[in-house]
Design a protein around this motif. Structure first.
Motif, mmCIF file in Angstrom:
data_model
loop_
_atom_site.group_PDB
_atom_site.id
_atom_site.type_symbol
_atom_site.label_atom_id
_atom_site.label_comp_id
_atom_site.label_asym_id
_atom_site.label_seq_id
_atom_site.Cartn_x
_atom_site.Cartn_y
_atom_site.Cartn_z
ATOM 1 N N PHE A 1 -17.330 84.812 7.723
ATOM 2 C CA PHE A 1 -16.227 84.073 7.081
ATOM 3 C C PHE A 1 -15.189 85.080 6.613
ATOM 4 O O PHE A 1 -15.518 86.117 6.020
ATOM 5 C CB PHE A 1 -16.768 83.270 5.905
ATOM 6 N N GLU A 2 -13.922 84.763 6.899
ATOM 7 C CA GLU A 2 -12.832 85.639 6.466
ATOM 8 C C GLU A 2 -12.388 85.238 5.062
ATOM 9 O O GLU A 2 -12.059 84.085 4.802
ATOM 10 C CB GLU A 2 -11.653 85.532 7.432
ATOM 11 N N LEU A 3 -12.418 86.206 4.178
ATOM 12 C CA LEU A 3 -12.007 85.959 2.793
ATOM 13 C C LEU A 3 -10.513 85.673 2.722
ATOM 14 O O LEU A 3 -9.726 86.287 3.454
ATOM 15 C CB LEU A 3 -12.347 87.174 1.926
ATOM 16 N N PRO A 4 -10.105 84.740 1.856
ATOM 17 C CA PRO A 4 -8.666 84.439 1.706
ATOM 18 C C PRO A 4 -7.887 85.678 1.263
ATOM 19 O O PRO A 4 -8.414 86.561 0.590
ATOM 20 C CB PRO A 4 -8.646 83.359 0.624
ATOM 21 N N GLY A 5 -6.629 85.726 1.658
ATOM 22 C CA GLY A 5 -5.765 86.823 1.249
ATOM 23 C C GLY A 5 -6.015 88.099 2.013
ATOM 24 O O GLY A 5 -5.533 89.162 1.603
ATOM 25 N N GLY A 6 -6.754 88.033 3.109
ATOM 26 C CA GLY A 6 -7.011 89.230 3.900
ATOM 27 C C GLY A 6 -7.879 90.253 3.194
ATOM 28 O O GLY A 6 -7.783 91.460 3.469
ATOM 29 N N LEU A 7 -8.747 89.802 2.275
ATOM 30 C CA LEU A 7 -9.601 90.751 1.551
ATOM 31 C C LEU A 7 -10.671 91.358 2.450
ATOM 32 O O LEU A 7 -11.113 92.480 2.222
ATOM 33 C CB LEU A 7 -10.278 90.043 0.365
ATOM 34 N N GLY A 8 -11.131 90.640 3.479
ATOM 35 C CA GLY A 8 -12.191 91.132 4.340
ATOM 36 C C GLY A 8 -13.011 89.971 4.864
ATOM 37 O O GLY A 8 -12.552 88.818 4.885
ATOM 38 N N THR A 9 -14.250 90.261 5.265
ATOM 39 C CA THR A 9 -15.132 89.236 5.817
ATOM 40 C C THR A 9 -16.525 89.350 5.209
ATOM 41 O O THR A 9 -16.952 90.431 4.783
ATOM 42 C CB THR A 9 -15.251 89.358 7.342
ATOM 43 N N ILE A 10 -17.228 88.218 5.185
ATOM 44 C CA ILE A 10 -18.635 88.218 4.801
ATOM 45 C C ILE A 10 -19.417 87.607 5.950
ATOM 46 O O ILE A 10 -18.936 86.733 6.664
ATOM 47 C CB ILE A 10 -18.877 87.427 3.499
ATOM 48 N N GLU A 11 -20.646 88.107 6.146
ATOM 49 C CA GLU A 11 -21.476 87.652 7.261
ATOM 50 C C GLU A 11 -22.906 87.412 6.781
ATOM 51 O O GLU A 11 -23.465 88.209 6.004
ATOM 52 C CB GLU A 11 -21.483 88.693 8.375
ATOM 53 N N PHE A 12 -23.489 86.296 7.238
ATOM 54 C CA PHE A 12 -24.912 85.999 7.013
ATOM 55 C C PHE A 12 -25.655 86.641 8.191
ATOM 56 O O PHE A 12 -25.861 86.024 9.234
ATOM 57 C CB PHE A 12 -25.112 84.485 6.966
ATOM 58 N N SER A 13 -26.041 87.903 8.010
ATOM 59 C CA SER A 13 -26.506 88.718 9.130
ATOM 60 C C SER A 13 -28.007 88.744 9.327
ATOM 61 O O SER A 13 -28.489 89.285 10.332
ATOM 62 C CB SER A 13 -25.998 90.160 8.967
ATOM 63 N N PRO B 1 -31.636 77.654 8.320
ATOM 64 C CA PRO B 1 -31.148 78.406 7.151
ATOM 65 C C PRO B 1 -29.629 78.359 7.046
ATOM 66 O O PRO B 1 -28.908 78.630 8.016
ATOM 67 C CB PRO B 1 -31.659 79.822 7.411
ATOM 68 N N THR B 2 -29.167 78.039 5.855
ATOM 69 C CA THR B 2 -27.726 77.882 5.632
ATOM 70 C C THR B 2 -27.358 78.453 4.263
ATOM 71 O O THR B 2 -28.078 78.254 3.283
ATOM 72 C CB THR B 2 -27.313 76.401 5.702
ATOM 73 N N LEU B 3 -26.233 79.149 4.225
ATOM 74 C CA LEU B 3 -25.700 79.710 2.981
ATOM 75 C C LEU B 3 -24.361 79.054 2.660
ATOM 76 O O LEU B 3 -23.531 78.840 3.547
ATOM 77 C CB LEU B 3 -25.477 81.222 3.124
ATOM 78 N N THR B 4 -24.159 78.724 1.382
ATOM 79 C CA THR B 4 -22.832 78.316 0.906
ATOM 80 C C THR B 4 -22.464 79.214 -0.269
ATOM 81 O O THR B 4 -23.343 79.687 -1.008
ATOM 82 C CB THR B 4 -22.811 76.847 0.455
ATOM 83 N N PHE B 5 -21.147 79.466 -0.425
ATOM 84 C CA PHE B 5 -20.691 80.366 -1.476
ATOM 85 C C PHE B 5 -19.525 79.765 -2.254
ATOM 86 O O PHE B 5 -18.691 79.033 -1.684
ATOM 87 C CB PHE B 5 -20.224 81.709 -0.882
ATOM 88 N N ASP C 1 -13.942 75.671 2.115
ATOM 89 C CA ASP C 1 -15.405 75.621 2.027
ATOM 90 C C ASP C 1 -16.004 76.833 2.738
ATOM 91 O O ASP C 1 -15.493 77.268 3.790
ATOM 92 C CB ASP C 1 -15.941 74.350 2.673
ATOM 93 N N VAL C 2 -17.082 77.346 2.175
ATOM 94 C CA VAL C 2 -17.775 78.494 2.764
ATOM 95 C C VAL C 2 -19.203 78.060 3.069
ATOM 96 O O VAL C 2 -20.028 77.943 2.166
ATOM 97 C CB VAL C 2 -17.771 79.714 1.818
ATOM 98 N N ILE D 1 -26.770 90.012 3.631
ATOM 99 C CA ILE D 1 -25.331 89.724 3.576
ATOM 100 C C ILE D 1 -24.559 91.008 3.850
ATOM 101 O O ILE D 1 -24.833 92.057 3.258
ATOM 102 C CB ILE D 1 -24.946 89.140 2.206
ATOM 103 N N THR D 2 -23.603 90.913 4.743
ATOM 104 C CA THR D 2 -22.763 92.058 5.103
ATOM 105 C C THR D 2 -21.310 91.720 4.757
ATOM 106 O O THR D 2 -20.783 90.669 5.150
ATOM 107 C CB THR D 2 -22.868 92.383 6.598
ATOM 108 N N VAL D 3 -20.688 92.606 3.989
ATOM 109 C CA VAL D 3 -19.280 92.448 3.610
ATOM 110 C C VAL D 3 -18.502 93.620 4.199
ATOM 111 O O VAL D 3 -18.887 94.784 4.010
ATOM 112 C CB VAL D 3 -19.110 92.396 2.074
#
Length: 557
Positions: A459-471, A410-414, A450-451, A342-344
């Protein structure tokens, strides 16, 4: 018939010794007549209730010691030890299954408190188990020492003297030998020696005994049992065990700080850890479909590792029930699963978190649960509860499930939260748990966002916090590493115990006496045999001895 003296027959004139006076013989009545009568000597008067002699401290200590060191007590303690060990198999132990103890506490806090008050989660180090263990140890030693001393003397003693009569012996035989007395006794002694009897000739008799190894084997068994108890009780204190999760591409080094959990013995010294490293290259499972159950079943797990000791590296394979021996330790393969990478990134693209995260499997198809914590690098602290599906399949209800333990889809949900992670309070936190009491959910289930990420998605985090990636996606293994210094001692003691039992059970303690009587030019030999234990072959063995001298048809019982 003479009359009794007047002093002995007061009030019973004319009574003879054969007459009965007051329902009892006169000679008994005369002896008891003066009991409890006024003026009787003090020694004949009833002084009151019988008073037992006082045992005293030394006498009581001797009584307790004899009771403790009896064979019956040793057997009772051995049974108690076996019964006391049962909770160690039924209840998770802190030393071997700390996660199981934590789960037990979560599932039933009240029962946990009760069990913990009885030390059931530490069965083998509990006061009551240790007390039984120590008493058994003392009891066995108390049994062995006097028996060893006595047996040592018996080993050098001559066979017992010839009984006055053979009538009470188990086996008796009589026969004639056409030889003089000395020649007949010499022949009997030779026959006994050839059967490995210890023989002593004395006058016109021969006495012999064999089977001393029976008691020797018995003592060896008990000494070996003490050896097992001593090894487990003392040498185990120098042992230790630790658990570690190793992800593909990562290495483990044998130092205290590298373990996820560690259980040291009471005499453990950190300097005793031998330096080595183990790197997990790949992990390969094999599955087959169980048609009767409609589910996938594992048939083999193979972890390809590289072991480094000093300047030397070598490849090895770690399998279930095939531990890896390295640096005086044994490494066992316990579990496995997936570790999604996971990359944030922060809004400006800076990577604030990038690593494989261990997800713990929840079912046979490796549907897994994991936690990601981002304490720094973003505008707020972020925590994520993730679910990983190796082969994601949509159910009719709309929920996801895994239909195969292999990563075919392979699938991730958060579920994503912001707020205080509780990492700044100096209190250790479980990396597999996320306390959301003081956090706010911003995405995931029960929200409008949904994530769901396939491999390579972001996926872009709400509120412009950043992004997460299933890398990326890796596998991990869980290993248990043990150093057990009791194996050699227990192995040797067990071998001695088995050997002692075999010798004891296969040996019979027998005594034979032969008495010679001259009958003209011939000699009559009387044989008597006795066994110290049940011996159904005593008669046959005695007949076999006699058959070496004369034919059996000339022998009488």
């Amino acid at each position: 018939m003479a009359s009794l003296p007047p002093s002995d027959t007061s009030g019973h004139e004319g009574a003879s010794s054969g007459e009965r006076i007051g329902g009892q013989p006169a000679d008994l009545d005369k002896d008891t007549l003066s009991f409890d009568t006024p003026g009787a000597p003090r020694k004949n008067r009833n002084a009151g209730a019988i008073i037992n002699p006082r045992l005293g401290a030394l006498g009581f200590a001797r009584f307790v010691w004899r009771l403790l060191t009896s064979m019956r007590t040793a057997l009772i303690l051995l049974v108690l030890l076996a019964v006391a060990a049962i909770p160690g198999s039924l209840v998770p132990q802190r030393s071997s299954d700390p996660n199981g103890v934590v789960q037990f506490r979560t599932n039933d806090p009240e029962l946990f408190e009760f069990y913990d008050s009885l030390s059931l989660f530490d069965t083998y180090t509990s006061p009551w188990f240790s007390a039984i263990y120590l008493l058994l140890f003392i009891s066995l030693i108390g049994c062995i020492l006097p028996r060893t001393s006595y047996h040592w003397k018996v080993l050098f003693e001559a066979p017992p003297a010839v009984p006055t009569s053979f009538a009470r012996l188990e086996v008796t035989r009589t026969h004639r030998v056409e030889a003089d007395l000395n020649a007949a006794l010499d022949a009997a002694a030779a026959a006994l020696r050839s059967a490995r009897y210890r023989v002593v000739r004395e006058g016109s008799a021969v006495r012999a005994e064999r089977g001393y190894m029976r008691e020797t084997g018995n003592l060896v068994f008990h000494v070996a049992l003490v050896g097992i108890l001593a090894t487990l009780g003392f040498a185990s204190g120098f042992g230790w065990s630790g658990q570690r999760v190793i992800v593909e591409g990562q290495a483990f080094t044998n130092q205290l700080s590298s373990y996820d959990s560690f259980n040291p013995g009471r005499f453990f010294d950190e300097n005793a850890l031998e330096p080595y490293g183990v790197r997990l290259n790949t992990f390969t499972p094999e599955y087959v479909m169980d048609e009767s159950k409609g589910s996938w079943m594992p048939i083999d797990y193979t972890a390809d590792v590289t072991v480094t000791e000093g300047q030397t590296s070598s490849g090895a394979a770690l399998k279930v029930n095939e531990p890896l021996s390295v640096g005086g330790t044994s490494m066992y393969l316990l579990g496995n699963g997936f570790a999604p990478e996971i990359t944030v990134r922060a809004p400006d693209g800076t990577v604030v978190f990038q690593q494989p995260v261990v997800f713990l499997s929840q079912d046979a198809n490796l549907t897994s649960l994991g936690v990601v914590k981002i304490p720094d690098g973003l505008a707020e602290q972020v925590g994520m509860k993730g679910f990983f599906y190796p082969t994601a399949t949509m159910l009719s209800s709309g929920a996801l499930a895994s239909s195969n333990p292999e990563p075919l889809n392979p699938t991730l949900t958060f579920n994503i939260y912001t707020g205080d992670l509780g990492l700044d309070q100096g209190v250790p936190r479980n990396v597999y748990e996320l306390n959301t009491d003081d956090m706010t959910q911003i995405a995931g289930r029960h929200t409008d966002v949904d994530v769901e990420l396939a491999l390579g998605d972001s996926f872009e985090l709400p509120g412009g916090l950043g992004t997460i990636e299933f890398s990326g996606l890796r596998r991990f293994i869980g290993v248990d590493i043990q150093h057990d210094p009791t194996q050699l001692g227990v192995g040797i003691s067990t071998a001695l115990a088995i050997a002692g039992l075999l010798v004891s059970f296969s040996t019979r303690r027998r005594r034979v006496w032969v008495v010679a009587t001259a009958k003209g030019s011939a000699t009559e030999l009387s044989w008597g045999a006795q066994s110290r234990t049940d011996d159904p072959r005593l008669a046959a063995s005695t007949d076999a001895l006699i058959a070496r001298i004369v034919p059996t048809d000339k022998v009488s019982s």
